[in-house]
Design a protein around this motif. Sequence first.
Motif, PDB file in Angstrom:
ATOM      1  N   LEU A  51       0.598  -1.043  -0.108  1.00  0.00           N
ATOM      2  CA  LEU A  51       0.001  -0.273  -0.387  1.00  0.00           C
ATOM      3  C   LEU A  51       0.532   1.032   0.120  1.00  0.00           C
ATOM      4  CD1 LEU A  51      -2.755   1.142  -0.080  1.00  0.00           C
ATOM      5  CD2 LEU A  51      -2.325   1.319   2.725  1.00  0.00           C
ATOM      6  N   LEU A  52       2.299   1.313   1.262  1.00  0.00           N
ATOM      7  CA  LEU A  52       3.026   2.549   0.683  1.00  0.00           C
ATOM      8  C   LEU A  52       3.534   2.910  -0.700  1.00  0.00           C
ATOM      9  CD1 LEU A  52       4.356   2.428   4.799  1.00  0.00           C
ATOM     10  CD2 LEU A  52       1.986   3.839   3.835  1.00  0.00           C
ATOM     11  N   LEU A  63     -11.529   2.184  -4.999  1.00  0.00           N
ATOM     12  CA  LEU A  63     -11.529   1.225  -5.757  1.00  0.00           C
ATOM     13  C   LEU A  63     -10.120   0.858  -6.542  1.00  0.00           C
ATOM     14  CD1 LEU A  63     -13.593  -0.843  -7.444  1.00  0.00           C
ATOM     15  CD2 LEU A  63     -14.297   1.037  -9.069  1.00  0.00           C
ATOM     16  N   GLU A  64      -9.710   1.925  -7.604  1.00  0.00           N
ATOM     17  CA  GLU A  64      -8.417   1.417  -7.747  1.00  0.00           C
ATOM     18  C   GLU A  64      -6.590   0.856  -6.564  1.00  0.00           C
ATOM     19  OE1 GLU A  64      -4.779   4.095  -9.619  1.00  0.00           O
ATOM     20  OE2 GLU A  64      -5.962   5.187  -9.689  1.00  0.00           O
ATOM     21  N   LEU A  65      -7.097   1.092  -5.690  1.00  0.00           N
ATOM     22  CA  LEU A  65      -6.761   0.334  -5.122  1.00  0.00           C
ATOM     23  C   LEU A  65      -6.227  -1.014  -4.354  1.00  0.00           C
ATOM     24  CD1 LEU A  65      -5.272   2.950  -1.764  1.00  0.00           C
ATOM     25  CD2 LEU A  65      -3.931   2.149  -3.344  1.00  0.00           C
ATOM     26  N   ALA A  66      -8.112  -1.466  -4.420  1.00  0.00           N
ATOM     27  CA  ALA A  66      -8.038  -2.933  -3.928  1.00  0.00           C
ATOM     28  C   ALA A  66      -7.483  -3.468  -5.280  1.00  0.00           C
ATOM     29  CB  ALA A  66      -9.959  -2.299  -4.166  1.00  0.00           C
ATOM     30  N   ARG A  67      -8.029  -2.492  -6.665  1.00  0.00           N
ATOM     31  CA  ARG A  67      -7.482  -3.829  -7.951  1.00  0.00           C
ATOM     32  C   ARG A  67      -6.499  -3.289  -7.945  1.00  0.00           C
ATOM     33  NH1 ARG A  67     -10.906   0.175 -12.156  1.00  0.00           N
ATOM     34  NH2 ARG A  67     -13.481  -0.432 -11.031  1.00  0.00           N
ATOM     35  N   HIS A  68      -5.327  -3.157  -7.871  1.00  0.00           N
ATOM     36  CA  HIS A  68      -4.248  -2.753  -7.456  1.00  0.00           C
ATOM     37  C   HIS A  68      -3.834  -4.134  -6.532  1.00  0.00           C
ATOM     38  CE1 HIS A  68      -0.299  -1.764  -9.222  1.00  0.00           C
ATOM     39  NE2 HIS A  68       0.272  -1.325  -7.837  1.00  0.00           N
ATOM     40  N   PRO A 158      -0.643  -2.875 -11.990  1.00  0.00           N
ATOM     41  CA  PRO A 158      -1.900  -1.382 -12.155  1.00  0.00           C
ATOM     42  C   PRO A 158      -2.945  -2.129 -13.200  1.00  0.00           C
ATOM     43  CG  PRO A 158       0.634  -0.468 -12.927  1.00  0.00           C
ATOM     44  CD  PRO A 158       0.438  -1.867 -12.296  1.00  0.00           C
ATOM     45  N   PRO A 159      -4.070  -1.607 -12.681  1.00  0.00           N
ATOM     46  CA  PRO A 159      -5.209  -1.377 -13.783  1.00  0.00           C
ATOM     47  C   PRO A 159      -5.189   0.004 -14.663  1.00  0.00           C
ATOM     48  CG  PRO A 159      -5.648  -1.186 -11.528  1.00  0.00           C
ATOM     49  CD  PRO A 159      -4.456  -1.126 -11.139  1.00  0.00           C
TER      50      PRO A 159
END
Length: 161
Positions: A51-52, A63-68, A158-159
Amino acid sequence: MTAGHLPDEVRNDSDEPLNTVDALVQLSFLVQGVLTRVAAAHDLSLVQVRLLGILRDRRPGMLELARHLGLDKSSMTGLVTRAEKRGLVLRVPSPHDGRGVLVSLTPAGRELAEEGGAEIDRAIGELAQALTAGERAQLRALAAKLLAAAPAGEAGRPPVR
């Protein structure tokens, strides 16, 4: 770290060369071990380190973080909440979506991300010392090619923006 310092499960004690799958999986174990040790040294989980790392150069939405990270919405919310309680991240309203939230590093989170990143760079750099400069360049090129071939949105990839 040299091959002599690898855990038994990633050693190839025979003279037979590793097949591609075994080589990539064992390399993954080696890199994950570095990340896990750095995470533990800073009282972080491996996913918190990821995450960091993601937040070092962007302010994504949840949502982008969750996908990543390959997480579902509730796991993502819990992860960000825990990081927020530690003062590492903050949520800010999205300027483009009234219901959306962007996540960014706090100064303490940025400092920890930079410190952990430097430790990871040193440890992986030590691993790569066994390679010549040309081999390191070739490894980077091959890794980039594999990453580019991975489906967008895969955990760790990454998406497409």
